[in-house]
Design a protein around this motif. Structure first.
Motif, PDB file in Angstrom:
ATOM      1  N   HIS A 209       0.829  -1.204   0.000  1.00 38.62           N
ATOM      2  CA  HIS A 209       0.000   0.000   0.000  1.00 38.62           C
ATOM      3  C   HIS A 209       0.866   1.257   0.000  1.00 38.62           C
ATOM      4  O   HIS A 209       0.618   2.197  -0.779  1.00 38.62           O
ATOM      5  N   ALA A 279      -5.526   7.608   0.458  1.00 39.25           N
ATOM      6  CA  ALA A 279      -5.756   7.324  -0.954  1.00 39.25           C
ATOM      7  C   ALA A 279      -6.331   8.531  -1.677  1.00 39.25           C
ATOM      8  O   ALA A 279      -6.001   8.810  -2.836  1.00 39.25           O
ATOM      9  N   LEU A 312      -7.845  -0.577  -2.823  1.00 38.72           N
ATOM     10  CA  LEU A 312      -7.301   0.734  -3.184  1.00 38.72           C
ATOM     11  C   LEU A 312      -5.929   0.604  -3.841  1.00 38.72           C
ATOM     12  O   LEU A 312      -5.596   1.360  -4.768  1.00 38.72           O
ATOM     13  N   THR A 313      -5.118  -0.343  -3.364  1.00 35.55           N
ATOM     14  CA  THR A 313      -3.806  -0.569  -3.978  1.00 35.55           C
ATOM     15  C   THR A 313      -3.968  -1.008  -5.427  1.00 35.55           C
ATOM     16  O   THR A 313      -3.243  -0.535  -6.325  1.00 35.55           O
ATOM     17  N   ARG A 316      -4.910   1.960  -7.685  1.00 37.74           N
ATOM     18  CA  ARG A 316      -3.767   2.794  -8.051  1.00 37.74           C
ATOM     19  C   ARG A 316      -2.879   2.119  -9.085  1.00 37.74           C
ATOM     20  O   ARG A 316      -2.248   2.784  -9.902  1.00 37.74           O
TER      21      ARG A 316
END
Length: 393
Positions: A209, A279, A312-313, A316
């Protein structure tokens, strides 16, 4: 069970035992030559060596047979059946081998299976019956002599079988102890392997992350060298803070690995909002909604945090800049639903060499809680990661 099949080498204890048995058989044979005549003149109660009414060659043959029988006891471990059967046959015609026979029967019961010992014992009973006809005892009735001889042989066989079974029990307990020790070692290795896998998942989740934030801002600086100074300073600050936090997380992980006992610091549901804010600061445009009442169990909260973190990782990595929605809803007794949904990426993103280990780790986490995990593309070209976790009432 002691069965000698190859070259046998005696240790000190074996030499002492074998010599003792040899001498004991010789003493028994010598005592058989003694006779106790009835009280009265000329000898009274003093035992004397009697001279049987046999030819001299017969006496010599008996003594040679007795010596051979006693000598054969040195090899009773290697050939217990052959020696016992041979001495049974000799016992029919001479009493001088009786001591060697009893020792051979005991050794037979000690080193061979009970079935073999009982068969040879049957041959011994037959030889006793035959002996009562060939060499009747002048001092005892035939039936009493027969029963006494059978009882003595039976007692020796029974004693040998008892020692045989006791040795088997000790060997069995020793094997069980070795097996239990090996099994305990395997369980410890398996537990250590599980701990290492858990550590690997934690390192992947924690550092992945942070490093993804570094990658996003570093990429923005690379592709926009002419960005305003404020934006460059903002990105540099995020890079610095993310690198610092990654180092802190790495120190915590290494500290736990060095410690004899401990666990990695675990996030909770209270850390979700901070995760989403980080984020959002990285330009992911994340909308976060929470709709649950009550206190989420610690283990369920940690798993929910890891699901959002992984989602979320991945956004991205594979869809930077896409609109993302994170929702957490549920109640005790109904379960906790965690969903990370993103839209289409503003610009095409080249596929890297991701191996999907993050989703594999999430699947393991959720399955350990008896939950469900779903992931896949959405009709609009985005991606959806959703999980249901049990929440007891």
């Amino acid at each position: 069970m002691n069965t000698v099949t190859g070259p046998y080498r005696r240790d000190v204890r074996d030499w002492i035992v074998d010599l003792s048995m040899f001498l004991l058989a010789l003493v028994f044979a010598a005592m058989t030559l003694l006779d106790f005549p009835p009280p009265g003149p000329p000898h009274g109660d003093v035992p004397v060596i009697t001279v049987p009414d046999h030819p001299t060659w017969w006496e010599a043959a008996e003594r040679l047979a007795a010596l051979a029988a006693c000598t054969s006891l040195w090899w009773r471990r290697r050939w217990p059946v052959q020696i016992a059967v041979s001495l049974i046959a000799l016992s029919v015609v001479t009493d001088l081998v009786s001591g060697a026979l009893l020792i051979a029967l005991f050794s037979l019961a000690l080193h061979r299976p009970p079935k073999v010992s009982l068969v040879v014992f049957g041959l011994g009973i037959a030889s006793v019956g035959l002996k009562s006809l060939v060499l009747p005892d002048p001092h005892l009735p035939a039936l009493i002599a027969f029963l006494l001889s059978v009882a003595v042989q039976g007692a020796v066989i029974g004693w040998g079988l008892s020692v045989h079974h006791r040795r088997e029990l000790v060997d069995s307990l020793r094997e069980r102890a070795v097996h239990a020790e090996t099994e305990a070692q395997l369980r410890a290795e398996h537990a250590q392997h599980q701990v290492r896998e858990a550590m690997a998942r934690e390192i992947h989740d924690v550092l992945g992350h942070r490093l993804s934030l570094l990658s996003v801002h570093a990429g923005a600086l690379e592709y926009r060298p002419d960005a305003p100074a404020e934006e460059i300073a903002r990105s540099a600050k995020v890079i610095r803070e993310s690198a610092h936090q990654a180092l802190q997380d790495l120190r915590e992980v290494i500290g736990v690995l060095r410690a004899p006992v401990g666990e990695l610091p675990q996030p909770t549901m209270a850390d979700l909002r901070q995760l989403v804010e980080e984020a959002d600061e990285a330009g992911a445009r994340v909308a976060f909604t929470e709709d649950y009442d009550g206190t989420v169990p610690d283990r369920t909260g940690r798993t929910a945090y890891r699901i959002v973190q992984e989602g979320l990782t991945n956004v991205r990595k594979h869809a930077p800049g896409a609109d993302t929605r994170v929702s957490v809803r549920g109640a005790p007794g109904e379960g906790l639903t965690v969903e990370v949904r993103n839209g289409r990426a503003p610009a095409p993103v080249p596929r890297g060499g991701s191996d999907g280990q993050g989703l594999v780790g999430l699947t393991e986490r959720v399955s350990l809680l008896s939950g469900r995990l779903e992931h896949g593309p959405t009709p609009g070209g985005g991606w959806r990661l959703s999980a249901w976790l049990p929440w007891p009432a």
